[in-house]
Structures are given as C-alpha cells and as structure tokens.
Design a protein around this motif. Structure first.
Motif, PDB file in Angstrom:
ATOM      1  N   MET A   1       0.853  -1.186   0.000  1.00 39.28           N
ATOM      2  CA  MET A   1       0.000   0.000   0.000  1.00 39.28           C
ATOM      3  C   MET A   1       0.893   1.242   0.000  1.00 39.28           C
ATOM      4  SD  MET A   1      -3.005   0.868   2.735  1.00 39.28           S
ATOM      5  CE  MET A   1      -3.704  -0.751   2.613  1.00 39.28           C
ATOM      6  N   ASP A   2       0.533   2.236  -0.787  1.00 39.34           N
ATOM      7  CA  ASP A   2       1.334   3.448  -0.871  1.00 39.34           C
ATOM      8  C   ASP A   2       1.340   4.196   0.453  1.00 39.34           C
ATOM      9  OD1 ASP A   2       0.137   4.119  -4.195  1.00 39.34           O
ATOM     10  OD2 ASP A   2       1.837   2.928  -3.509  1.00 39.34           O
ATOM     11  N   THR A   3       2.453   4.858   0.721  1.00 33.34           N
ATOM     12  CA  THR A   3       2.499   5.704   1.904  1.00 33.34           C
ATOM     13  C   THR A   3       1.730   6.985   1.617  1.00 33.34           C
ATOM     14  OG1 THR A   3       4.529   6.724   1.167  1.00 33.34           O
ATOM     15  CG2 THR A   3       4.748   4.780   2.544  1.00 33.34           C
ATOM     16  N   ALA A   4       1.111   7.512   2.658  1.00 29.39           N
ATOM     17  CA  ALA A   4       0.319   8.725   2.467  1.00 29.39           C
ATOM     18  C   ALA A   4      -0.033   9.336   3.799  1.00 29.39           C
ATOM     19  CB  ALA A   4      -0.957   8.419   1.682  1.00 29.39           C
ATOM     20  N   THR A   5      -0.394  10.613   3.775  1.00 33.83           N
ATOM     21  CA  THR A   5      -0.982  11.265   4.935  1.00 33.83           C
ATOM     22  C   THR A   5      -2.404  11.628   4.556  1.00 33.83           C
ATOM     23  OG1 THR A   5       1.150  12.172   5.559  1.00 33.83           O
ATOM     24  CG2 THR A   5      -0.794  13.176   6.547  1.00 33.83           C
ATOM     25  N   PHE A   6      -3.379  11.060   5.268  1.00 36.88           N
ATOM     26  CA  PHE A   6      -4.771  11.285   4.936  1.00 36.88           C
ATOM     27  C   PHE A   6      -5.292  12.496   5.709  1.00 36.88           C
ATOM     28  CE2 PHE A   6      -5.358   7.585   2.414  1.00 36.88           C
ATOM     29  CZ  PHE A   6      -4.438   6.689   2.893  1.00 36.88           C
ATOM     30  N   THR A   7      -6.192  13.232   5.106  1.00 38.78           N
ATOM     31  CA  THR A   7      -6.617  14.509   5.677  1.00 38.78           C
ATOM     32  C   THR A   7      -8.011  14.511   6.262  1.00 38.78           C
ATOM     33  OG1 THR A   7      -7.350  15.207   3.489  1.00 38.78           O
ATOM     34  CG2 THR A   7      -5.116  15.781   4.129  1.00 38.78           C
ATOM     35  N   ILE A 178      -3.300   7.077  14.755  1.00 39.42           N
ATOM     36  CA  ILE A 178      -2.950   5.908  15.561  1.00 39.42           C
ATOM     37  C   ILE A 178      -4.100   4.898  15.542  1.00 39.42           C
ATOM     38  CG2 ILE A 178      -2.344   5.074  17.862  1.00 39.42           C
ATOM     39  CD1 ILE A 178      -0.128   6.698  16.593  1.00 39.42           C
ATOM     40  N   ARG A 179      -5.320   5.394  15.676  1.00 39.51           N
ATOM     41  CA  ARG A 179      -6.491   4.506  15.684  1.00 39.51           C
ATOM     42  C   ARG A 179      -6.620   3.773  14.339  1.00 39.51           C
ATOM     43  NH1 ARG A 179      -9.698   8.280  17.456  1.00 39.51           N
ATOM     44  NH2 ARG A 179      -9.266   7.961  19.662  1.00 39.51           N
ATOM     45  N   THR A 180      -6.389   4.502  13.270  1.00 38.97           N
ATOM     46  CA  THR A 180      -6.479   3.913  11.926  1.00 38.97           C
ATOM     47  C   THR A 180      -5.360   2.904  11.695  1.00 38.97           C
ATOM     48  OG1 THR A 180      -7.464   5.969  11.112  1.00 38.97           O
ATOM     49  CG2 THR A 180      -6.591   4.457   9.460  1.00 38.97           C
ATOM     50  N   ALA A 181      -4.194   3.170  12.268  1.00 40.77           N
ATOM     51  CA  ALA A 181      -3.076   2.233  12.121  1.00 40.77           C
ATOM     52  C   ALA A 181      -3.441   0.857  12.666  1.00 40.77           C
ATOM     53  CB  ALA A 181      -1.839   2.775  12.840  1.00 40.77           C
ATOM     54  N   PHE A 182      -4.119   0.808  13.806  1.00 45.01           N
ATOM     55  CA  PHE A 182      -4.539  -0.473  14.374  1.00 45.01           C
ATOM     56  C   PHE A 182      -5.586  -1.147  13.483  1.00 45.01           C
ATOM     57  CE2 PHE A 182      -2.279   0.989  18.018  1.00 45.01           C
ATOM     58  CZ  PHE A 182      -1.974  -0.150  18.746  1.00 45.01           C
ATOM     59  N   GLU A 183      -6.483  -0.337  12.938  1.00 45.91           N
ATOM     60  CA  GLU A 183      -7.503  -0.894  12.044  1.00 45.91           C
ATOM     61  C   GLU A 183      -6.856  -1.557  10.832  1.00 45.91           C
ATOM     62  OE1 GLU A 183     -11.289   0.625   9.316  1.00 45.91           O
ATOM     63  OE2 GLU A 183      -9.759   2.040   9.984  1.00 45.91           O
ATOM     64  N   ALA A 185      -3.723  -2.607  10.519  1.00 49.52           N
ATOM     65  CA  ALA A 185      -2.859  -3.727  10.899  1.00 49.52           C
ATOM     66  C   ALA A 185      -3.645  -5.022  11.071  1.00 49.52           C
ATOM     67  CB  ALA A 185      -2.106  -3.399  12.191  1.00 49.52           C
ATOM     68  N   ARG A 186      -4.828  -4.945  11.677  1.00 50.78           N
ATOM     69  CA  ARG A 186      -5.555  -6.172  12.015  1.00 50.78           C
ATOM     70  C   ARG A 186      -6.547  -6.625  10.947  1.00 50.78           C
ATOM     71  NH1 ARG A 186      -8.369  -2.618  15.815  1.00 50.78           N
ATOM     72  NH2 ARG A 186      -7.026  -3.380  17.481  1.00 50.78           N
ATOM     73  N   SER A 187      -6.892  -5.770  10.003  1.00 51.99           N
ATOM     74  CA  SER A 187      -7.967  -6.085   9.066  1.00 51.99           C
ATOM     75  C   SER A 187      -7.444  -6.713   7.781  1.00 51.99           C
ATOM     76  CB  SER A 187      -8.758  -4.818   8.732  1.00 51.99           C
ATOM     77  OG  SER A 187      -7.906  -3.832   8.184  1.00 51.99           O
ATOM     78  N   GLY A 188      -8.356  -7.389   7.062  1.00 52.57           N
ATOM     79  CA  GLY A 188      -7.978  -8.016   5.807  1.00 52.57           C
ATOM     80  C   GLY A 188      -6.860  -9.014   6.029  1.00 52.57           C
ATOM     81  N   ARG A 189      -5.862  -8.964   5.175  1.00 54.49           N
ATOM     82  CA  ARG A 189      -4.647  -9.750   5.416  1.00 54.49           C
ATOM     83  C   ARG A 189      -3.792  -8.932   6.380  1.00 54.49           C
ATOM     84  NH1 ARG A 189      -0.531 -12.245   0.803  1.00 54.49           N
ATOM     85  NH2 ARG A 189       0.895 -13.274   2.247  1.00 54.49           N
ATOM     86  N   ARG A 217     -11.219   5.591   2.393  1.00 57.06           N
ATOM     87  CA  ARG A 217     -12.449   5.041   1.847  1.00 57.06           C
ATOM     88  C   ARG A 217     -12.191   3.822   0.946  1.00 57.06           C
ATOM     89  NH1 ARG A 217     -14.100   9.379  -0.051  1.00 57.06           N
ATOM     90  NH2 ARG A 217     -15.296  10.052   1.759  1.00 57.06           N
ATOM     91  N   GLY A 218     -11.218   3.919   0.059  1.00 61.50           N
ATOM     92  CA  GLY A 218     -10.952   2.810  -0.861  1.00 61.50           C
ATOM     93  C   GLY A 218     -10.599   1.528  -0.128  1.00 61.50           C
ATOM     94  N   TYR A 219      -9.763   1.659   0.906  1.00 67.04           N
ATOM     95  CA  TYR A 219      -9.363   0.476   1.677  1.00 67.04           C
ATOM     96  C   TYR A 219     -10.569  -0.140   2.364  1.00 67.04           C
ATOM     97  CZ  TYR A 219      -6.934  -2.409   5.137  1.00 67.04           C
ATOM     98  OH  TYR A 219      -6.508  -3.461   5.912  1.00 67.04           O
ATOM     99  N   ARG A 220     -11.398   0.700   2.962  1.00 65.76           N
ATOM    100  CA  ARG A 220     -12.563   0.166   3.681  1.00 65.76           C
ATOM    101  C   ARG A 220     -13.578  -0.451   2.724  1.00 65.76           C
ATOM    102  NH1 ARG A 220     -11.748   4.949   6.931  1.00 65.76           N
ATOM    103  NH2 ARG A 220     -10.747   4.310   8.883  1.00 65.76           N
ATOM    104  N   GLN A 221     -13.683   0.083   1.552  1.00 67.46           N
ATOM    105  CA  GLN A 221     -14.585  -0.508   0.564  1.00 67.46           C
ATOM    106  C   GLN A 221     -14.108  -1.904   0.178  1.00 67.46           C
ATOM    107  OE1 GLN A 221     -14.601   2.482  -2.510  1.00 67.46           O
ATOM    108  NE2 GLN A 221     -16.406   3.536  -1.673  1.00 67.46           N
ATOM    109  N   ARG A 222     -12.790  -2.044   0.008  1.00 62.66           N
ATOM    110  CA  ARG A 222     -12.248  -3.365  -0.317  1.00 62.66           C
ATOM    111  C   ARG A 222     -12.483  -4.342   0.827  1.00 62.66           C
ATOM    112  NH1 ARG A 222      -8.079  -0.143  -2.348  1.00 62.66           N
ATOM    113  NH2 ARG A 222      -6.672  -0.658  -0.620  1.00 62.66           N
ATOM    114  N   LEU A 223     -12.328  -3.855   2.056  1.00 63.52           N
ATOM    115  CA  LEU A 223     -12.570  -4.710   3.217  1.00 63.52           C
ATOM    116  C   LEU A 223     -14.024  -5.152   3.281  1.00 63.52           C
ATOM    117  CD1 LEU A 223     -10.641  -3.152   6.240  1.00 63.52           C
ATOM    118  CD2 LEU A 223     -10.108  -5.237   4.987  1.00 63.52           C
ATOM    119  N   GLU A 224     -14.929  -4.229   3.020  1.00 70.33           N
ATOM    120  CA  GLU A 224     -16.348  -4.563   3.065  1.00 70.33           C
ATOM    121  C   GLU A 224     -16.691  -5.591   1.995  1.00 70.33           C
ATOM    122  OE1 GLU A 224     -19.932  -5.064   4.375  1.00 70.33           O
ATOM    123  OE2 GLU A 224     -18.391  -3.879   5.402  1.00 70.33           O
ATOM    124  N   THR A 225     -16.095  -5.433   0.830  1.00 72.86           N
ATOM    125  CA  THR A 225     -16.298  -6.420  -0.240  1.00 72.86           C
ATOM    126  C   THR A 225     -15.789  -7.786   0.198  1.00 72.86           C
ATOM    127  OG1 THR A 225     -16.074  -4.700  -1.925  1.00 72.86           O
ATOM    128  CG2 THR A 225     -15.747  -6.973  -2.633  1.00 72.86           C
TER     129      THR A 225
END
Length: 641
Positions: A1-7, A178-183, A185-189, A217-225
């Motif tokens: 996954m590309d590195t990024a800072t989300f706003t 930090i909260r998103t980092a845990f999400e 790390a544990r989700s999907g693969r 959003r894109g990551y969560r959409q893939r997870l939901e799928t």
C-alpha cells in the motif's frame, strides 16, 4: 500500500460510547497513549531516545494515574513497558506477542537508528502477515530533510517493507492516525503498520476527541467487499463436482488458516469428508498435529509421507497458502497428478501468482469453509475416501521420520522428541532460523494454532528469543520454549538479560553444533564441502557463562546422551528463566530435503528415512490412476486405484 498522509476524518462511534476523556486538553503524546489504551494495548515494547521522549513520558504518567495500590513492579503496570537490549528485539517481541495472542503487537522506538533497527522485524511481519503497529519518533517537522541529528527518511525506508506507513505532519490528526493504524494492521490480510511522529507533533497540545478515524475510503470498501464475499451456489456446486470426481483429495493448509482463526472450520471440513491434510511451516497447528488425518509439513523439509501424498493426490485444495518456493519447488511439477486445484485465500494477489488453479475464492478461510460445509450438508454429499486415507496411512507407516538412534553423539531429533514428550504438544515453541527450526517443525506437536512461532517468509536469524519473550507476556499461563541454534541465538543474545530483568520464565534450549548448520549442510550437498564462513568452532563464546552473567540461575550444558532426559525435565520444571545448552552431533542433517528448484520426486530422504522409487509422471492429464498405483514399489495395502 502506498504511503500517504490522509486529511479527512470520520467517526464510527456514537454519543453513547463517547470516550470519558473526550474534550479534555492534552499533548499529542498523551493522545497516542490514550488511543493505545483504547485499542486494548497492555504491553509496549521499545527503547527510548530523544525524538520519542515525550511519548515515553506520557507512558510513565499514564501508568502513574492508573496504577493500582497492589502494583509491585513493571509487569503490574496498566501499560507494561518492556525495554529490550536492541530495537530489533522490541520488534520481534511485539511480533511474538501478536503471533501468540492474535492481537496487535505494539512497539515504540526513537528516530534515526532506533527506527532503522526495526526494518527487519517490520519486513518479517509483512512476510508472515503479522499485525503490529510500530510508532517511531521523528525529528521536528521544521528539521525534516535537513539531515538533522538522528534523522532517517522512515516513510521511504519502510514504505516497501510495511503494509502501510503514516507520517503525521498535522497534529490535529495524531489520534485518528494511531487509531487507523490499528484498524489497518488487524484487518484483511494482517500486517505491520508504521506511524512516524515528529517530536513537535508529540509536544503539541490540543483537544482529545476520543473517536474518529482517517478517511481511507478505498481500503474500507475493499474490506467490506471481502467481508461480504459469499460463495454462490454455482461456485459451491462447481467445487463439490470436483470433489465428487476426485478419488485422492488433499488439503494443503498455510499460515492464512492460523492468522484467520479458521482451525475449527478446517478440522470440521477435514473430518466431515475424511480428507487428509498437509501444512506449510506457517500452517503448523491449524490442524492438530496428532490427528490421524494430518500428515505433517510438506515442502523442502517436509515429511516424506506428506510430500508423497502431494505427489499422489488428484485434487489439491489450498487454504490460506501461497505456493511459495519452499513448498512448490519446481512449480510445473508440484502435485503432478492433480487433475484439479482449488484455492481459498483472503488476498486476491495470491490467486494464480505462482501456480494456476481451476477454482478459486477470495475470502476469509473460516467463512469460506463454513459455507462449503453448509452447502455439502444441504446436498447430502457423502463421499468415500477410505481407500485414499488407508493409502496415506500406509505412506506414513512405510516412510516414517527417522534419524541415527544408535549414535553415541547427541542427535537433535532425540532432544526435541524428549522435549515434546514432556510438554505434550501444549507448549508455545519459538525458534530461530536454521536446522534447529526444521527439526522443531518436524518433531514437535502443536495441538492448537498460535503455539508455533517462527520466521517463515523472511527467515530471520535471531527471531526466537525475543519472540518467546513477547509470547510469554501475551500468554503467561503457557510454557514458552525457545529452541535455538548457536548461530541464530548469537544474533540477539542481549535479550537473555531482558528475560531475567523482568523475571520471565522463558526456557531457552540451545542446540549447539558449533556452526551454521543449515549453510554447512548446503555446502556439503552443493559446494563440494567448501565450508566458507560456516564453521564457527574457533569462536570462543561460552553460552553458559553468558547466561549466568545475565542472571540465569538455571544454566546447564549437556554433553552426553544419557543426561538429556533428566536435564530437560529439570529445565522445563524450573520456575524461572532457564537456559539449557545441548552439544549435538555437528554433522546431523535435516532430512528429508527437496533441493532448491527441484521437484518432490527428487527428494533426498537421507540414510534413516525409507524412500520410494517414483514412477514416471504423465502430468495433470491422463494416466493418473496408473501413475499413482505404480508410484509405491514397496509392499503396501491392496491397490486402491
């Protein structure tokens, strides 16, 4: 996954679950620790330094506020802080904690060399799909890019090693990051996530929201799928049509079944349809290794009978496995008689990456197997693979694991057999990397998943001891043993002191063959006995003195075979940290062995494991029954094909 800072931010919490500290003013460092507590982190591993000091201070003050009157020491703190000898050790401790518990491991290090020392554990976790969050200090934002003291471009360095890297440049987003980092790390693969936090962001003071995530959003959409992925009736029917045609189906199970907590569904599936099971190195424990349907590990150092079963099967069902080079070898000749191959994996990138398959499903292993079981039950599917099960049991009888049991020298296989008898397959076993790792995989039993901790994909020497420390802190009710080699243990030897500092009863079993045994074995086989840089007999390390210097009250060396059983019993029963060095036969080898790039029919079984003469293979189409029947030339049960 590309590195990024989300706003953008979004909240998935409600007013009724509002954090009790929401609305309070605190520093960025304090917000980091409050989010860690919110995520259930009870143990932090890490080494301090200038760029991360504000967060270490926040740990101290958090524990001070929440410490109970009964707290007696570091291990009683609400958020335990375990300080290793080296930041690499912190990363592997967090990995051991995560592997043993299934929770996200967390470690905290400073900028520059502190962060770069964790590159290896981050890549190791990525290779084995281990969920950890690494929080690294960084120089202040105004100094970034100036080659400031202890500055390193962590986003660039870690970007190709981690599942994701966050750089927090906007302090308003620190808690959400930090909260998103845990999400993530544990989700999907699962995998490792790095959060790089400049010092001025840690020192910033603002309002703590107590909720909110970054908008990915894109990551969560893939997870939901992925979560909603359901096997259609058509796909289920197609799978069972293949299973109905099969006479020799085999389950090939990888680490994904362990990571995905699919052990119950896997065992139900295997027992419902009476399908034999082989596993990868990382899949050990997904199936109870004492189960009658389990044939052991397959691959380069798999059991002979597991590899022969792969050779003979006509329907291969891969679950959470990736056909890696240590398993598939010569890919075009892997499972040569398999008329059909099915593959279930949570990562679409693994489907067809190495070997083409005839049926595939991208989804969680547990849910996928459960859906197949329900469909099979609804259609009244009742196959009969008794003849095939009898055949693979015959393979196990005719080609058992073996070694030189008459030698006066201590054989490592014997040591591990004795340890296994004492622990009964209930201990957590960690290893370094090398021959001892393979002997442990071959001769230890694992009744449940998460009892086997080893560096599989990256093959990192020095992994075992810090991983065992992390595992004990996650599972203090378990016996934890690190089976190590002299070369591998030397890599992170400083962590012996970590175990005694915190009084952790981790057992270290050192199989000392005075060299890099696996390298030496390859040099024997492929390099004409030219032992370049692999013979360590001239080194002067006295491991017993080293252990005693680090505070081990139990530190013994065994040099005679008759001493092994009693020494192991005392070692396992000792109530504190224990160190046992066993001087093993330096020429003991790991067999079977399928050479790099070779096929299973070229497997070398060594002197003490009976081999069979393989018949010519005709490929995936035509002559399957004849080939499989002719493959076994030794006496066997009546022809079942």
């Amino acid at each position: 996954m590309d590195t990024a800072t989300f706003t953008s931010l979004h909240s998935d919490t409600t007013a009724s679950s509002r954090h009790p500290l929401a609305g309070q003013t605190m520093s960025g460092a304090e917000m980091i620790i409050e989010v860690l507590a919110q995520e259930g982190v009870d143990t932090l591993f890490g080494y301090s330094g200038g760029a991360i000091l504000p967060t270490y201070d926040a740990v101290f003050r958090y524990n001070q506020r929440h410490r109970s009157a009964a707290a007696q020491g570091d291990l009683d703190e609400p958020m335990r802080l375990i300080v290793p000898a080296n930041e690499q050790g912190a990363g592997f401790m967090a990995a051991g904690y995560a592997r043993a518990s299934g929770k996200v491991g967390c470690f905290l290090v400073t900028s520059g060399p502190g962060a770069t020392n964790t590159v290896t554990p981050i890549r190791d976790c990525m290779a084995d799909s281990v969920p950890v969050v690494a929080i690294t200090g960084q120089v202040p934002t105004h100094a970034m890019g100036t080659d400031a003291f202890q500055e390193a471009p962590i986003v660039n360095i870690m970007g190709s090693c981690a599942k994701h890297v966050f750089l927090v440049t906007d302090p308003e987003k620190v808690e959400a990051t930090i909260r998103t980092a845990f999400e993530v790390a544990r989700s999907g693969r699962p995998g490792p996530v790095v959060v790089d936090v400049p010092k001025n962001v840690q020192n910033w003071v603002g309002e703590f929201r107590g909720e909110g995530y970054l908008d990915i959003r894109g990551y969560r959409q893939r997870l939901e799928t992925l979560r909603s992925a359901k096997l259609s009736d058509r796909k289920c029917r197609s799978f069972f049509e293949m299973l109905q045609r099969a006479r020799r189906p085999l389950l090939y199970v990888g680490g994904g079944a362990v990571v995905g907590d699919a052990q119950r569904e896997l065992r139900d599936f295997a027992h419902t349809y009476r399908i034999p099971v082989v596993s990868t190195l990382m899949g050990l424990g997904a199936m109870d290794t004492t189960d009658e349907l389990y044939l052991g590990m397959l691959g380069m150092h798999g059991t002979a009978y597991a590899n022969y079963a792969v050779e003979d099967c006509d329907f291969l069902i891969a679950v959470g496995a990736r056909f890696d080079d240590r398993v598939a070898g010569k890919v075009e000749e892997f499972a040569p008689l398999a008329e059909q191959i099915a593959h279930i994996d949570i990562d679409a990138a693994e489907i067809g990456k190495v070997k083409g398959v005839d049926w595939a499903h991208v989804g969680e292993a547990s849910r996928s197997l459960q859906q197949l079981l329900r469909y099979g039950e609804s259609m009244g599917f009742e196959p009969c693979f008794d003849a095939w099960v009898e055949h693979v049991h015959g393979l196990r009888t005719r080609h058992p694991m073996g070694y030189d049991r008459t030698s006066e020298l201590i054989q490592p296989h014997y040591v591990i057999e004795q340890l296994n008898a004492l622990t009964g397959g209930s201990a957590i076993i960690a290893t370094g990397v090398g021959q001892h790792q393979m002997w442990a995989a071959q001769y230890c039993d694992f009744r449940e998943p998460r009892q086997w901790l080893t560096s599989g994909g990256l093959g990192t020497m020095g992994f075992g001891l810090p991983a065992a420390i992390g595992a004990y802190l996650a599972c203090p009710d378990k016996t934890v043993v690190n089976i190590d080699g002299d070369g591998s243990l030397r890599m992170n030897l400083g962590e012996l002191e970590t175990a005694t500092t915190y009084g952790l009863p981790v057992k270290v079993l050192l199989l000392n063959n005075l060299g890099d045994g696996m390298v030496r074995q390859w040099q024997k086989l492929y390099f004409g006995d030219r032992f370049s840089a692999s013979d360590k007999s001239l080194r002067r390390k006295d491991f017993i003195k080293a252990a005693e210097a680090d505070g081990y009250e139990f530190a013994r060396r065994v040099t005679a075979k008759e001493e092994v059983a009693a020494a192991l019993q005392a070692f396992v029963e000792f109530p504190g940290p224990a160190f046992l060095e066993v001087m093993i036969d330096p020429d003991a080898g790991v067999f079977p062995m399928v050479g790099p790039g070779s096929s299973y029919k070229e497997m070398v079984t060594g002197e003490f494991i009976p081999a069979r003469q393989a018949a010519p293979r005709s490929g995936r189409s035509g002559g399957a029954e004849q080939d499989a029947a002719e493959a076994e030339t030794q006496p066997q049960s009546p022809d079942l094909f």
